[in-house]
Scaffold this motif. Sequence first.
Motif, mmCIF file in Angstrom:
data_model
loop_
_atom_site.group_PDB
_atom_site.id
_atom_site.type_symbol
_atom_site.label_atom_id
_atom_site.label_comp_id
_atom_site.label_asym_id
_atom_site.label_seq_id
_atom_site.Cartn_x
_atom_site.Cartn_y
_atom_site.Cartn_z
ATOM 1 N N THR A 177 0.828 -1.212 0.000
ATOM 2 C CA THR A 177 0.000 0.000 0.000
ATOM 3 C C THR A 177 0.858 1.256 0.000
ATOM 4 O O THR A 177 0.501 2.236 -0.639
ATOM 5 C CB THR A 177 -0.897 0.029 1.241
ATOM 6 O OG1 THR A 177 -0.613 -0.990 2.112
ATOM 7 C CG2 THR A 177 -2.327 0.122 0.918
ATOM 8 N N ILE A 178 1.956 1.237 0.709
ATOM 9 C CA ILE A 178 2.809 2.421 0.760
ATOM 10 C C ILE A 178 3.507 2.641 -0.575
ATOM 11 O O ILE A 178 3.548 3.750 -1.094
ATOM 12 C CB ILE A 178 3.844 2.291 1.898
ATOM 13 C CG1 ILE A 178 3.126 2.350 3.241
ATOM 14 C CG2 ILE A 178 4.884 3.391 1.807
ATOM 15 C CD1 ILE A 178 4.000 2.053 4.421
ATOM 16 N N SER A 179 4.042 1.580 -1.146
ATOM 17 C CA SER A 179 4.842 1.748 -2.351
ATOM 18 C C SER A 179 4.004 1.972 -3.603
ATOM 19 O O SER A 179 4.484 2.517 -4.579
ATOM 20 C CB SER A 179 5.751 0.534 -2.555
ATOM 21 O OG SER A 179 4.965 -0.612 -2.774
ATOM 22 N N SER A 180 2.743 1.547 -3.601
ATOM 23 C CA SER A 180 1.947 1.691 -4.812
ATOM 24 C C SER A 180 1.110 2.966 -4.830
ATOM 25 O O SER A 180 0.362 3.201 -5.759
ATOM 26 C CB SER A 180 1.024 0.479 -4.974
ATOM 27 O OG SER A 180 0.091 0.465 -3.929
ATOM 28 N N SER A 181 1.210 3.763 -3.786
ATOM 29 C CA SER A 181 0.404 4.980 -3.760
ATOM 30 C C SER A 181 0.947 5.984 -4.774
ATOM 31 O O SER A 181 2.150 6.117 -4.973
ATOM 32 C CB SER A 181 0.400 5.595 -2.364
ATOM 33 O OG SER A 181 1.706 5.932 -1.990
ATOM 34 N N ALA A 182 0.050 6.666 -5.421
ATOM 35 C CA ALA A 182 0.450 7.634 -6.452
ATOM 36 C C ALA A 182 0.990 8.893 -5.790
ATOM 37 O O ALA A 182 0.447 9.380 -4.805
ATOM 38 C CB ALA A 182 -0.749 7.975 -7.328
ATOM 39 N N ARG A 183 2.051 9.413 -6.341
ATOM 40 C CA ARG A 183 2.651 10.630 -5.802
ATOM 41 C C ARG A 183 1.976 11.841 -6.427
ATOM 42 O O ARG A 183 1.809 11.913 -7.634
ATOM 43 C CB ARG A 183 4.138 10.665 -6.097
ATOM 44 C CG ARG A 183 4.880 9.565 -5.385
ATOM 45 C CD ARG A 183 6.335 9.738 -5.586
ATOM 46 N NE ARG A 183 6.721 11.056 -5.101
ATOM 47 C CZ ARG A 183 7.854 11.317 -4.477
ATOM 48 N NH1 ARG A 183 8.693 10.364 -4.276
ATOM 49 N NH2 ARG A 183 8.139 12.518 -4.075
ATOM 50 N N ARG A 184 1.585 12.774 -5.592
ATOM 51 C CA ARG A 184 0.972 13.998 -6.092
ATOM 52 C C ARG A 184 2.062 14.962 -6.518
ATOM 53 O O ARG A 184 3.055 15.127 -5.827
ATOM 54 C CB ARG A 184 0.135 14.657 -5.004
ATOM 55 C CG ARG A 184 -1.143 13.928 -4.749
ATOM 56 C CD ARG A 184 -1.994 14.602 -3.723
ATOM 57 N NE ARG A 184 -1.727 16.031 -3.610
ATOM 58 C CZ ARG A 184 -2.200 16.786 -2.645
ATOM 59 N NH1 ARG A 184 -2.942 16.270 -1.717
ATOM 60 N NH2 ARG A 184 -1.928 18.074 -2.593
ATOM 61 N N GLN A 185 1.866 15.584 -7.643
ATOM 62 C CA GLN A 185 2.809 16.581 -8.114
ATOM 63 C C GLN A 185 2.417 17.927 -7.532
ATOM 64 O O GLN A 185 1.307 18.398 -7.747
ATOM 65 C CB GLN A 185 2.793 16.645 -9.651
ATOM 66 C CG GLN A 185 3.330 15.405 -10.321
ATOM 67 C CD GLN A 185 4.818 15.246 -10.092
ATOM 68 O OE1 GLN A 185 5.541 16.212 -9.901
ATOM 69 N NE2 GLN A 185 5.278 14.016 -10.099
ATOM 70 N N ALA A 186 3.309 18.524 -6.781
ATOM 71 C CA ALA A 186 3.049 19.828 -6.182
ATOM 72 C C ALA A 186 3.547 20.920 -7.127
ATOM 73 O O ALA A 186 4.612 20.794 -7.737
ATOM 74 C CB ALA A 186 3.751 19.949 -4.844
ATOM 75 N N GLN A 187 2.758 21.952 -7.245
ATOM 76 C CA GLN A 187 3.151 23.057 -8.115
ATOM 77 C C GLN A 187 4.230 23.877 -7.427
ATOM 78 O O GLN A 187 4.135 24.170 -6.237
ATOM 79 C CB GLN A 187 1.936 23.940 -8.410
ATOM 80 C CG GLN A 187 2.242 25.095 -9.324
ATOM 81 C CD GLN A 187 1.024 25.990 -9.519
ATOM 82 O OE1 GLN A 187 -0.031 25.737 -8.961
ATOM 83 N NE2 GLN A 187 1.192 27.019 -10.294
ATOM 84 N N ASN A 188 5.248 24.250 -8.166
ATOM 85 C CA ASN A 188 6.337 25.044 -7.624
ATOM 86 C C ASN A 188 5.899 26.508 -7.555
ATOM 87 O O ASN A 188 5.699 27.161 -8.572
ATOM 88 C CB ASN A 188 7.575 24.900 -8.516
ATOM 89 C CG ASN A 188 8.785 25.557 -7.909
ATOM 90 O OD1 ASN A 188 8.744 26.028 -6.779
ATOM 91 N ND2 ASN A 188 9.867 25.587 -8.659
ATOM 92 N N LYS A 189 5.753 27.017 -6.329
ATOM 93 C CA LYS A 189 5.287 28.388 -6.129
ATOM 94 C C LYS A 189 6.429 29.352 -5.821
ATOM 95 O O LYS A 189 6.188 30.516 -5.563
ATOM 96 C CB LYS A 189 4.277 28.428 -4.984
ATOM 97 C CG LYS A 189 3.026 27.635 -5.272
ATOM 98 C CD LYS A 189 2.053 27.718 -4.130
ATOM 99 C CE LYS A 189 0.837 26.869 -4.410
ATOM 100 N NZ LYS A 189 -0.120 26.911 -3.303
ATOM 101 N N VAL A 190 7.656 28.859 -5.836
ATOM 102 C CA VAL A 190 8.805 29.693 -5.493
ATOM 103 C C VAL A 190 8.975 30.874 -6.446
ATOM 104 O O VAL A 190 9.169 32.007 -5.985
ATOM 105 C CB VAL A 190 10.093 28.841 -5.410
ATOM 106 C CG1 VAL A 190 11.315 29.714 -5.222
ATOM 107 C CG2 VAL A 190 9.983 27.837 -4.282
ATOM 108 N N PRO A 191 8.881 30.706 -7.759
ATOM 109 C CA PRO A 191 9.034 31.871 -8.634
ATOM 110 C C PRO A 191 7.978 32.955 -8.386
ATOM 111 O O PRO A 191 8.288 34.151 -8.441
ATOM 112 C CB PRO A 191 8.886 31.295 -10.048
ATOM 113 C CG PRO A 191 9.248 29.868 -9.921
ATOM 114 C CD PRO A 191 8.797 29.469 -8.559
ATOM 115 N N GLU A 192 6.754 32.542 -8.069
ATOM 116 C CA GLU A 192 5.712 33.528 -7.768
ATOM 117 C C GLU A 192 6.055 34.303 -6.504
ATOM 118 O O GLU A 192 5.897 35.537 -6.453
ATOM 119 C CB GLU A 192 4.366 32.826 -7.587
ATOM 120 C CG GLU A 192 3.870 32.121 -8.818
ATOM 121 C CD GLU A 192 2.691 31.214 -8.509
ATOM 122 O OE1 GLU A 192 2.105 31.331 -7.413
ATOM 123 O OE2 GLU A 192 2.344 30.401 -9.377
#
Length: 83
Positions: free
Chosen positions: A15-30
């Motif tokens: 269950t841990i290894s098959s969970s999909a990783r969420r892509q976080a938006q990079n807010k640093v430039p903003e």
Amino acid sequence: MYRHIFALQQVARRTISSSARRQAQNKVPEKQKLFQEDNGMPVHLKGGSADALLYRTTMALTVLGAGYVVYELVKASFPQKKD
């Protein structure tokens, strides 16, 4: 007994290894653009109303704390009369 523990380990690992990783938006430039903007505002207030509220609360607590320290020092410098 060992078989049940081993099965539980496999299920937990799966269950841990098959969970999909969420892509976080990079807010640093903003944020860099916001804080590097030259608009005459101090950097500690550029974050908006939450920063202003936090700044004012911090300053109020600092002034009240300093006043309380002075009050306690004055109270401690004059001995109490014993009846």
